[in-house]
Design an enzyme around this catalytic site. Structure first.
Site, mmCIF file in Angstrom:
data_model
loop_
_atom_site.group_PDB
_atom_site.id
_atom_site.type_symbol
_atom_site.label_atom_id
_atom_site.label_comp_id
_atom_site.label_asym_id
_atom_site.label_seq_id
_atom_site.Cartn_x
_atom_site.Cartn_y
_atom_site.Cartn_z
ATOM 1 N N GLY B 62 -10.529 7.247 -2.424
ATOM 2 C CA GLY B 62 -9.106 7.398 -2.684
ATOM 3 C C GLY B 62 -8.446 6.084 -3.020
ATOM 4 C CB SER B 63 -5.158 5.361 -4.554
ATOM 5 O OG SER B 63 -4.156 5.163 -3.599
ATOM 6 C CB SER B 64 -6.025 0.323 -2.971
ATOM 7 O OG SER B 64 -4.936 0.311 -3.851
#
Lengths: 401, 135
Positions: B62-64
């Site tokens: 998933g995104s940071s």
């Protein structure tokens, strides 16, 4: 981990409590990856998110007196003046964005509010050591520019911006940048949208550094942006190689450093069709709105939509998200006027996963980006995912085939 | 006494709790903060709660941004996992665990993975570098 005198002084609080807290977190990260030392960075990008955790951490550092040594560019929250003027955000949401803005301003960040710094405002050089967070950014700077960044979190990138150092491990070291997985692409890669879908194959590609073969010899920044963004939506990838295209993969052998690939994965047209079926709402339905720009659209993409809808009238709302730089160029080049005449809105400094989209809750949208469809699920937004042409057509008709 | 395995500390702490094993990568954002239940469609843990469990999984994804916020929201409602056992740690996951002060370890023997089952009671000591499946 061995620290220099300066780094030890930072950790011991001689540069203030904020720097000490940032350094303490970074040392813990470094030790968990068996890093031997900390090395200086010359650029950073922080995935500011205007979420509660983001604000909590930024304000905590600020209260402890931290200031960025390397001023980082930052991701978007939402455009406070636009959404306030449109009466689209409540007091609570407006206050959250204002506080986030104030905190990052006081920390000394460069307030770009854009998730694609690697195409315009913060471009590293080959082999430059940097700290980039933001899912589409880390693979881009590593793979396309050949710079060196680990897949930083928003918080660890902010720590790096404050101390000016990162622990040396992972993608900062030559031996960890070699390919692991041979991804042989047999699918026809004839649009930027296909790179969204290819990136979304993370589950099939698996853990490691992918090395793509079978891609066209010319790949534009939009396609590369899409590839990185979706790789990090479907998995966790700091870097990839494209044989004969990215700088550290002049040949197949160079990409793998002469080793055998750990495994080979073949991606066919059928794989891309299947993944789209899995992640998209079913078609043949009415839609309520269209949204594009995750990651932020380039001027070329904005112009493309303007050309398609010029002189026509959209049946549903269309939102196009871009950097303030692209917005300003579009204004100057009178593209914004064309979009607005058709009923589309070009908005700068804004992310789809923000509290400014309350009026779309429970509605069905269309987009070309799986990442755009994925994260706002928690805010009650649902999407049909289609290629850009089909999505534009759907916005004109109010329904998708 | 149960079977004890060596491991490597990522985030400090010592806890006892019940195991929850995921075959899929974990993203803390698509969990209901009120219950800790995974709401991600087609996920191995869909419908199960991570709250106060020793969460055993291959990697984060998933995104940071979302790992930290997902964990933060779980924390605000007392639904954090008790600890995390990961095979492929990466910076996003590691920094989130350290900042949210969730004990986390890696480099556990494959034998542990062959034996551990959902609901097993586990003692985990990141500082001493061991994890034990209690009988």
């Amino acid at each position: 981990m061995i620290l220099t005198q300066e780094q030890q002084d930072m950790l011991d609080g001689k540069y203030g409590e904020g720097v000490a807290y940032a350094m303490k977190i970074q040392v813990a990260i470094g030790e968990s990856f068996d890093a031997e030392r900390m090395v200086p960075i010359t650029r950073a990008h922080v995935a500011l998110s205007n979420q509660e955790a983001d604000l909590w951490f930024a304000e905590k550092l600020l209260a402890a007196g931290a200031k960025c040594r390397i001023p980082p560019t930052v991701n978007p929250g939402f455009n406070l003046s636009f959404f306030t003027a449109q009466n689209m955000v409540d007091k609570e949401a407006a206050s959250l964005m204002q506080r986030t803005h104030n905190a990052y301003k006081a920390l000394g960040a460069v307030l770009t509010y854009n998730c694609t710094p690697y195409v315009a405002t913060n471009i590293p050089m080959y082999k430059e050591v940097v700290a980039f967070s933001e899912s589409s950014a880390t693979p881009y700077v590593n793979s396309v520019w050949g710079a060196r960044s680990n897949r930083e979190g928003a918080n660890s990138a902010l720590c790096a911006a404050i101390t000016g150092f990162v622990p040396e491990y992972g993608l900062l070291l030559d031996e960890n940048r070699l390919g692991d997985i041979h991804v042989a692409v047999e699918a026809v890669m004839d649009s930027d949208f296909k790179y969204h879908l290819l990136g979304y194959m993370g589950k099939k590609i698996g853990e490691g550094i992918p090395v793509f073969t079978g891609l066209p010899q010319k790949i534009g920044p939009e396609a590369l942006t899409n590839l990185g963004a979706q790789l990090n939506t479907s998995g966790a990838y700091g870097m990839y190689h494209i044989v004969g295209f990215t700088p550290e993969a002049p040949t197949f052998e160079a990409a793998f450093g002469g080793r055998e690939p750990r495994r080979k994965v073949v991606i066919t047209d059928e794989d891309l069709t299947q993944i789209l079926d899995q992640i998209s709402l079913k078609g043949h339905r009415k839609i309520d709105f269209a949204m594009f720009g995750c990651p932020h659209f380039t001027l070329k993409q904005v112009q493309y939509i303007a050309d398609k809808i010029q002189g026509k009238t959209l049946k549903v709302e269309m939102w196009i998200l871009a950097s303030s730089l692209v917005k300003q160029l579009a204004d100057r080049m009178e593209i914004t006027g064309i979009l607005e005449a058709a009923g589309a809105q070009l908005v700068s400094d804004t992310c789809p996963d923000q509290p400014c989209w309350g009026h779309l809750k429970g509605k069905i949208g269309i987009t070309e980006s799986p990442k755009l469809a994925y994260y706002p699920k928690r805010r009650g937004l649902d999407f049909v995912i289609r290629d850009l042409d089909t999505a534009i057509e759907a916005a004109l008709k109010g329904e998708v085939q | 006494m149960g079977q004890r395995y060596k491991c490597h500390k990522i985030s400090e702490g010592r806890v006892r709790g019940q195991a929850l094993v995921s075959k899929d990568a974990i993203m803390f954002y698509l969990m209901d903060p009120e219950t800790g239940v995974v709401i991600e469609p087609q996920h191995d843990l869909e419908g199960k709660s991570v709250s106060n469990r020793i969460l055993i999984f291959p990697s984060g994804k998933g995104s940071s941004v979302v790992q930290a916020d997902g964990l933060y929201q779980l924390n605000m409602r007392g639904n954090l996992p008790a600890a995390m056992v990961v095979q492929y740690p990466e910076t996003v996951l590691v920094s989130s665990a350290i900042i949210m002060e969730v004990p986390m370890i890696d480099k556990v023997d494959t034998e542990f993975y062959n034996r551990v089952r959902d609901g097993d009671w586990i003692e985990l000591d990141a500082d001493q570098g061991f994890i034990e499946i209690l009988e």
